[in-house]
Design a protein around this motif. Structure first.
Motif, PDB file in Angstrom:
ATOM      1  N   GLU A 151     -29.180  12.949 -37.301  1.00 23.96           N
ATOM      2  CA  GLU A 151     -29.298  13.503 -38.319  1.00 23.96           C
ATOM      3  C   GLU A 151     -27.655  13.769 -38.555  1.00 23.96           C
ATOM      4  OE1 GLU A 151     -33.192  14.585 -36.986  1.00 23.96           O
ATOM      5  OE2 GLU A 151     -30.777  15.558 -36.311  1.00 23.96           O
ATOM      6  N   CYS A 152     -27.633  13.615 -40.211  1.00 24.17           N
ATOM      7  CA  CYS A 152     -25.829  13.467 -40.246  1.00 24.17           C
ATOM      8  C   CYS A 152     -25.941  14.245 -41.974  1.00 24.17           C
ATOM      9  CB  CYS A 152     -24.748  11.990 -40.619  1.00 24.17           C
ATOM     10  SG  CYS A 152     -25.529  10.993 -39.754  1.00 24.17           S
ATOM     11  N   ARG A 153     -24.315  14.834 -41.721  1.00 25.75           N
ATOM     12  CA  ARG A 153     -24.286  15.941 -42.643  1.00 25.75           C
ATOM     13  C   ARG A 153     -23.826  14.443 -44.004  1.00 25.75           C
ATOM     14  NH1 ARG A 153     -22.327  21.779 -40.427  1.00 25.75           N
ATOM     15  NH2 ARG A 153     -24.122  22.414 -39.954  1.00 25.75           N
ATOM     16  N   THR A 154     -24.204  14.774 -45.220  1.00 21.30           N
ATOM     17  CA  THR A 154     -23.683  14.139 -46.278  1.00 21.30           C
ATOM     18  C   THR A 154     -22.015  14.497 -46.756  1.00 21.30           C
ATOM     19  OG1 THR A 154     -24.236  16.014 -48.298  1.00 21.30           O
ATOM     20  CG2 THR A 154     -25.701  14.554 -47.034  1.00 21.30           C
ATOM     21  N   GLY A 155     -21.320  15.413 -45.771  1.00 23.58           N
ATOM     22  CA  GLY A 155     -19.166  15.469 -46.552  1.00 23.58           C
ATOM     23  C   GLY A 155     -18.947  13.922 -46.485  1.00 23.58           C
ATOM     24  N   ALA A 156     -19.233  13.222 -45.195  1.00 27.69           N
ATOM     25  CA  ALA A 156     -18.445  12.054 -45.752  1.00 27.69           C
ATOM     26  C   ALA A 156     -18.639  11.106 -46.352  1.00 27.69           C
ATOM     27  CB  ALA A 156     -18.754  11.309 -44.076  1.00 27.69           C
TER      28      ALA A 156
ATOM     29  N   PHE B  98     -28.198   6.560 -44.392  1.00 27.14           N
ATOM     30  CA  PHE B  98     -27.974   4.289 -44.199  1.00 27.14           C
ATOM     31  C   PHE B  98     -26.436   4.452 -43.210  1.00 27.14           C
ATOM     32  CE2 PHE B  98     -24.939   0.791 -45.485  1.00 27.14           C
ATOM     33  CZ  PHE B  98     -25.514  -0.294 -44.829  1.00 27.14           C
ATOM     34  N   LEU B  99     -25.062   5.099 -43.808  1.00 27.67           N
ATOM     35  CA  LEU B  99     -24.450   5.720 -42.305  1.00 27.67           C
ATOM     36  C   LEU B  99     -24.958   5.907 -40.623  1.00 27.67           C
ATOM     37  CD1 LEU B  99     -21.861   5.812 -41.191  1.00 27.67           C
ATOM     38  CD2 LEU B  99     -22.047   8.412 -42.799  1.00 27.67           C
ATOM     39  N   ARG B 100     -26.024   7.090 -40.984  1.00 28.74           N
ATOM     40  CA  ARG B 100     -27.006   7.072 -39.919  1.00 28.74           C
ATOM     41  C   ARG B 100     -27.520   6.077 -38.933  1.00 28.74           C
ATOM     42  NH1 ARG B 100     -31.783  10.547 -38.311  1.00 28.74           N
ATOM     43  NH2 ARG B 100     -31.815  11.325 -36.445  1.00 28.74           N
ATOM     44  N   SER B 101     -28.180   5.218 -39.641  1.00 30.66           N
ATOM     45  CA  SER B 101     -28.065   3.845 -39.092  1.00 30.66           C
ATOM     46  C   SER B 101     -26.656   3.091 -38.442  1.00 30.66           C
ATOM     47  CB  SER B 101     -29.314   3.108 -40.229  1.00 30.66           C
ATOM     48  OG  SER B 101     -28.722   2.695 -40.957  1.00 30.66           O
ATOM     49  N   VAL B 102     -26.228   3.053 -39.126  1.00 28.74           N
ATOM     50  CA  VAL B 102     -24.418   1.705 -39.244  1.00 28.74           C
ATOM     51  C   VAL B 102     -24.393   2.232 -37.720  1.00 28.74           C
ATOM     52  CG1 VAL B 102     -22.581   0.916 -39.822  1.00 28.74           C
ATOM     53  CG2 VAL B 102     -24.873   0.998 -41.458  1.00 28.74           C
TER      54      VAL B 102
ATOM     55  N   PHE C   5     -16.766  13.668 -37.922  1.00 27.37           N
ATOM     56  CA  PHE C   5     -18.121  14.010 -36.700  1.00 27.37           C
ATOM     57  C   PHE C   5     -19.090  13.961 -37.527  1.00 27.37           C
ATOM     58  CE2 PHE C   5     -14.990  14.524 -32.887  1.00 27.37           C
ATOM     59  CZ  PHE C   5     -15.091  13.947 -32.825  1.00 27.37           C
ATOM     60  N   PRO C   6     -20.008  13.228 -38.350  1.00 22.34           N
ATOM     61  CA  PRO C   6     -21.072  13.502 -39.390  1.00 22.34           C
ATOM     62  C   PRO C   6     -22.384  14.053 -38.863  1.00 22.34           C
ATOM     63  CG  PRO C   6     -21.193  11.409 -38.939  1.00 22.34           C
ATOM     64  CD  PRO C   6     -19.597  11.645 -38.477  1.00 22.34           C
ATOM     65  N   GLU C   7     -22.397  14.207 -37.128  1.00 23.80           N
ATOM     66  CA  GLU C   7     -23.765  14.896 -36.667  1.00 23.80           C
ATOM     67  C   GLU C   7     -23.500  15.909 -36.287  1.00 23.80           C
ATOM     68  OE1 GLU C   7     -24.877  11.889 -33.368  1.00 23.80           O
ATOM     69  OE2 GLU C   7     -23.208  11.808 -33.510  1.00 23.80           O
ATOM     70  N   ALA C   8     -21.914  16.772 -36.860  1.00 21.61           N
ATOM     71  CA  ALA C   8     -21.875  18.231 -36.684  1.00 21.61           C
ATOM     72  C   ALA C   8     -22.040  18.464 -35.610  1.00 21.61           C
ATOM     73  CB  ALA C   8     -22.599  19.300 -37.807  1.00 21.61           C
ATOM     74  N   GLY C   9     -21.444  17.950 -34.199  1.00 22.55           N
ATOM     75  CA  GLY C   9     -22.451  18.115 -32.897  1.00 22.55           C
ATOM     76  C   GLY C   9     -22.897  17.740 -32.169  1.00 22.55           C
ATOM     77  N   VAL C  10     -22.386  17.905 -30.232  1.00 22.14           N
ATOM     78  CA  VAL C  10     -23.069  16.675 -30.240  1.00 22.14           C
ATOM     79  C   VAL C  10     -24.122  16.732 -29.501  1.00 22.14           C
ATOM     80  CG1 VAL C  10     -22.840  16.219 -27.367  1.00 22.14           C
ATOM     81  CG2 VAL C  10     -20.958  17.504 -28.671  1.00 22.14           C
ATOM     82  N   SER C  11     -24.572  15.110 -29.933  1.00 22.11           N
ATOM     83  CA  SER C  11     -25.701  14.458 -29.030  1.00 22.11           C
ATOM     84  C   SER C  11     -26.536  14.704 -27.945  1.00 22.11           C
ATOM     85  CB  SER C  11     -26.626  13.224 -29.638  1.00 22.11           C
ATOM     86  OG  SER C  11     -27.458  13.053 -29.826  1.00 22.11           O
ATOM     87  N   ARG C  12     -27.317  15.468 -27.581  1.00 18.69           N
ATOM     88  CA  ARG C  12     -27.709  15.678 -26.651  1.00 18.69           C
ATOM     89  C   ARG C  12     -28.765  14.652 -25.976  1.00 18.69           C
ATOM     90  NH1 ARG C  12     -28.116  22.168 -26.481  1.00 18.69           N
ATOM     91  NH2 ARG C  12     -29.342  21.531 -28.431  1.00 18.69           N
TER      92      ARG C  12
ATOM     93  N   ALA D 136     -31.998  11.294 -20.819  1.00 21.97           N
ATOM     94  CA  ALA D 136     -32.036  12.247 -21.640  1.00 21.97           C
ATOM     95  C   ALA D 136     -32.972  12.786 -22.114  1.00 21.97           C
ATOM     96  CB  ALA D 136     -30.365  11.151 -22.442  1.00 21.97           C
ATOM     97  N   PRO D 137     -32.535  13.899 -22.844  1.00 24.79           N
ATOM     98  CA  PRO D 137     -33.485  14.772 -23.955  1.00 24.79           C
ATOM     99  C   PRO D 137     -34.349  13.871 -24.556  1.00 24.79           C
ATOM    100  CG  PRO D 137     -31.912  15.642 -23.492  1.00 24.79           C
ATOM    101  CD  PRO D 137     -31.210  14.961 -23.097  1.00 24.79           C
ATOM    102  N   THR D 138     -35.520  13.128 -24.908  1.00 30.71           N
ATOM    103  CA  THR D 138     -36.015  12.219 -26.170  1.00 30.71           C
ATOM    104  C   THR D 138     -35.241  13.020 -27.456  1.00 30.71           C
ATOM    105  OG1 THR D 138     -37.968  14.125 -26.243  1.00 30.71           O
ATOM    106  CG2 THR D 138     -38.617  11.923 -25.002  1.00 30.71           C
ATOM    107  N   ASP D 139     -35.570  12.735 -28.677  1.00 31.35           N
ATOM    108  CA  ASP D 139     -35.033  12.688 -30.298  1.00 31.35           C
ATOM    109  C   ASP D 139     -35.570  14.366 -30.651  1.00 31.35           C
ATOM    110  OD1 ASP D 139     -33.203  11.933 -32.213  1.00 31.35           O
ATOM    111  OD2 ASP D 139     -34.783  11.268 -33.227  1.00 31.35           O
ATOM    112  N   ALA D 140     -37.630  13.795 -29.776  1.00 32.78           N
ATOM    113  CA  ALA D 140     -37.699  15.344 -30.482  1.00 32.78           C
ATOM    114  C   ALA D 140     -37.479  16.295 -29.526  1.00 32.78           C
ATOM    115  CB  ALA D 140     -39.353  15.323 -30.068  1.00 32.78           C
ATOM    116  N   GLU D 141     -37.057  16.152 -28.816  1.00 31.83           N
ATOM    117  CA  GLU D 141     -36.570  17.543 -27.168  1.00 31.83           C
ATOM    118  C   GLU D 141     -35.387  18.062 -27.798  1.00 31.83           C
ATOM    119  OE1 GLU D 141     -38.694  15.685 -23.122  1.00 31.83           O
ATOM    120  OE2 GLU D 141     -36.687  15.434 -24.021  1.00 31.83           O
ATOM    121  N   ARG D 142     -34.427  16.412 -28.457  1.00 30.86           N
ATOM    122  CA  ARG D 142     -33.014  17.587 -29.029  1.00 30.86           C
ATOM    123  C   ARG D 142     -33.440  17.938 -29.971  1.00 30.86           C
ATOM    124  NH1 ARG D 142     -31.352  16.075 -33.378  1.00 30.86           N
ATOM    125  NH2 ARG D 142     -32.292  14.139 -33.542  1.00 30.86           N
TER     126      ARG D 142
END
Length: 274
Positions: free
Chosen positions: A148-153, A214-218, A135-142, A249-255
């Motif tokens: 934002e994704c981590r680079t590990g993948a 780019f992965l995040r956008s895909v 899970f590149p986001e490394a947690g649940v997106s509310r 749901a919360p906005t991206d800024a609220e998240r």
């Protein structure tokens, strides 16, 4: 510290069969597109997919709810009788009940501080031909948008010489996510939408930051595809819809603010020890 049994594919298959039985019991409908982007089914080692060097892949999965992992695993099982090995945080592995199941399923445990051992184990599994799920986001997106994704993948795929396969899951968060526990009523005949993106290949000198962006956008594009033909029409302000589409749901800024608060509380508490 929980009991840690060795990996056992028979136990993994039991978990998969349990998931399939629950899906049938509730009549959950999984609607999938992009299945041509999955690795072609190969030879089997008995019941399960045979793990052969040179056939590994990283599956990068969106993370809006607690059952996204099950949707991805059941999709791969139906396609190729394949078993996904997930990167799991140490906190889950230390749980008295979940820990033994995680160990028996052969997942990779990421430590509280030192992640190098887990990274090396993950790359080795990929080179051996395993399918590794992250899970590149490394947690649940509310916000129910890809955060934002981590680079590990990208880093692991580039080092192991395997592709990243983006998997966008929409609708599983209606069944169970942060602040919304499992509801048999919502689960009854619930649709879950999945889109599998085209495999992404990398060279060893990849720009991991750019390719992770780019992965995040895909992944977000896949979510957009899923929402566009999702067979449920949400009410105005529905909690399971993102704010930019009129949801509650919360906005991206609220998240981002909520995530920062969570991180600060986690640093004050420190890691839990088994």
């Amino acid at each position: 510290m929980p009991w840690r049994p060795p990996p056992n594919d028979r136990f993994y298959r039991l978990i998969v069969r349990t998931g399939l039985a629950l899906r049938r019991m509730f009549g959950i409908r999984v609607i999938s597109t992009g299945l041509e982007n999955l690795p072609a089914p190969g030879p089997r080692d008995g019941i399960s997919r045979a793990v052969l060097p040179g056939t590994g892949a990283v599956f990068a999965i969106t993370h809006f709810g607690y059952l996204d992992f099950a949707v991805a695993e059941l999709l791969l099982w139906k396609h190729a009788r394949a078993q996904l090995r997930f990167l799991i945080h140490q906190g889950a592995a230390d749980h008295w009940f979940a820990g033994p199941a995680i160990s028996a399923s052969g997942h990779v445990v990421v430590g509280y501080a030192d992640r190098s051992e887990a990274y090396g184990e993950a790359v080795a599994k990929l080179r051996a031909g395993e399918y590794l799920a992250v899970f590149p986001e490394a947690g649940v997106s509310r916000s129910f948008t890809v955060r934002e994704c981590r680079t590990g993948a990208v880093r692991m795929a580039a080092e192991a010489g395997v592709p990243v396969i983006p998997v966008s899951v929409w609708g599983a968060h209606r069944l169970m996510t942060r602040g919304h526990g499992f509801s048999p009523r919502r689960a009854r005949r619930a649709p879950v939408r999945v889109h599998v993106g085209a495999p992404l290949a990398y060279t060893p000198d990849v720009d991991v930051e750019a390719e992770t962006g780019f992965l995040r956008s895909v992944l977000q594009d896949g979510i957009g595809r899923c929402i566009a033909d999702f067979p449920l029409s949400p009410a105005a302000g529905a909690w399971w819809m993102p704010a930019h589409l009129g949801g509650g749901a919360p906005t991206d800024a609220e998240r981002q603010a909520l995530d920062a608060d969570d991180a600060a509380r986690g640093r004050r508490r420190g890691p839990r020890r088994g």
